[in-house]
Design a protein around this motif. Structure first.
Motif, short mmCIF file in Angstrom:
data_model
loop_
_atom_site.label_atom_id
_atom_site.label_comp_id
_atom_site.label_asym_id
_atom_site.label_seq_id
_atom_site.Cartn_x
_atom_site.Cartn_y
_atom_site.Cartn_z
N GLY A 1 -8.17 1.47 1.82
CA GLY A 1 -7.96 2.83 2.31
C GLY A 1 -8.19 3.01 3.80
N ARG A 2 -8.41 1.92 4.53
CA ARG A 2 -8.58 2.04 5.98
C ARG A 2 -7.21 2.22 6.63
NH1 ARG A 2 -11.33 -3.11 7.64
NH2 ARG A 2 -10.39 -3.87 5.73
N ASP B 1 -2.39 2.75 10.98
CA ASP B 1 -1.70 3.32 12.12
C ASP B 1 -1.82 2.39 13.33
OD1 ASP B 1 -1.21 6.25 11.07
OD2 ASP B 1 -3.26 5.66 10.53
N PHE B 2 -0.71 2.23 14.05
CA PHE B 2 -0.61 1.41 15.26
C PHE B 2 -0.67 -0.09 14.96
CE2 PHE B 2 -2.58 5.45 16.50
CZ PHE B 2 -1.52 5.97 17.23
N LEU B 3 -0.85 -0.47 13.71
CA LEU B 3 -0.84 -1.89 13.35
C LEU B 3 0.50 -2.28 12.72
CD1 LEU B 3 -4.45 -2.19 11.90
CD2 LEU B 3 -3.63 -2.94 14.15
N ARG C 1 2.99 3.57 1.87
CA ARG C 1 2.43 4.77 1.24
C ARG C 1 3.26 5.25 0.06
NH1 ARG C 1 0.93 7.81 6.89
NH2 ARG C 1 -1.15 6.91 7.12
N GLU C 2 4.59 5.36 0.25
CA GLU C 2 5.46 5.89 -0.81
C GLU C 2 5.44 5.01 -2.05
OE1 GLU C 2 9.25 6.22 1.10
OE2 GLU C 2 8.62 7.97 2.31
N ARG C 3 5.37 3.72 -1.86
CA ARG C 3 5.41 2.80 -3.01
C ARG C 3 4.03 2.37 -3.47
NH1 ARG C 3 11.01 -0.32 -2.35
NH2 ARG C 3 12.13 1.39 -1.35
N ARG C 4 3.02 2.93 -2.80
CA ARG C 4 1.62 2.67 -3.15
C ARG C 4 1.34 1.15 -3.23
NH1 ARG C 4 -1.47 6.68 -5.22
NH2 ARG C 4 -2.35 5.29 -6.76
N LEU C 5 1.82 0.46 -2.20
CA LEU C 5 1.61 -0.98 -2.13
C LEU C 5 0.19 -1.27 -1.76
CD1 LEU C 5 4.84 -2.00 -0.19
CD2 LEU C 5 4.48 -1.92 -2.65
N TYR C 6 -0.33 -2.38 -2.21
CA TYR C 6 -1.67 -2.84 -1.88
C TYR C 6 -2.71 -1.81 -2.29
CZ TYR C 6 1.52 -5.45 1.09
OH TYR C 6 2.56 -6.19 1.55
N ALA C 7 -2.54 -1.19 -3.44
CA ALA C 7 -3.48 -0.18 -3.97
C ALA C 7 -3.34 1.11 -3.19
CB ALA C 7 -4.90 -0.71 -4.00
N GLU C 8 -4.44 1.70 -2.76
CA GLU C 8 -4.43 3.00 -2.11
C GLU C 8 -4.22 2.85 -0.61
OE1 GLU C 8 -4.51 5.04 -5.46
OE2 GLU C 8 -4.52 6.02 -3.50
N ALA C 9 -2.95 2.70 -0.17
CA ALA C 9 -2.68 2.59 1.25
C ALA C 9 -2.90 3.92 1.93
CB ALA C 9 -1.22 2.15 1.46
N SER C 10 -3.49 3.85 3.12
CA SER C 10 -3.72 5.09 3.86
C SER C 10 -2.72 5.24 4.97
CB SER C 10 -5.12 5.12 4.43
OG SER C 10 -5.39 4.01 5.21
#
Length: 145
Positions: free
Chosen positions: A120-121, A124-126, A136-145
């Motif tokens: 959940g970190r 942005d900018f990475l 985010r839309e596909r909820r990849l890698y669990a809870e993407a922030s």
């Protein structure tokens, strides 16, 4: 593996969408099995006759370029570009024309990015905004922030 390829393909498409001169391709996915840069370049030359092709690699891959399958063919079919980071210069194999592009050093790996997304970190900018939207839309890698 097909499931993972689907999401990787979506992120690559998002990353290059709207960038002049870049296009996401499925040649290696559709081919299946082992994939060699020389084969992909041959396909691209057939599909885009007269186009200048570039093989872009990190400094670690460039240092081991002569271990690549049919590396001489890769060098003949494309311009070799090495993305270098500030600091210790990488010894590049001699006998090839290298285009060196220096980029800022970011202490982040793809594993770090996946871990950040899973915990959940922020990303942005990475990664680019379109790639972040796919995550985010596909909820990849669990809870993407």
């Amino acid at each position: 593996m097909l499931f993972r390829s689907f999401f990787i393909e979506a992120m690559v498409e998002a990353a290059v969408k709207g960038v002049d001169g870049l296009e996401a391709g499925r040649w290696e996915i559709d081919h299946g099995g082992p994939s060699y840069t020389a084969d992909t370049l041959a396909l691209l030359q057939d599909e885009y006759p007269g186009a200048t092709l570039f093989t872009i690699m990190g400094d670690d891959a460039a240092a081991g370029f002569e271990t690549w399958e049919r590396h001489a063919e890769v060098a003949q079919r494309s311009q070799l570009v090495v993305v270098d980071r500030p600091g210790a210069a990488t010894a590049l194999p001699v006998g090839y024309q290298w285009h060196v592009v220096e980029v800022p050093r970011l202490e982040v790996s793809s594993s770090d990015l996946r871990d950040r997304a899973a915990s959940g970190r922020p990303l942005d900018f990475l990664v680019t905004d379109p790639v972040l939207r796919v995550i985010r839309e596909r909820r990849l890698y669990a809870e993407a922030s």
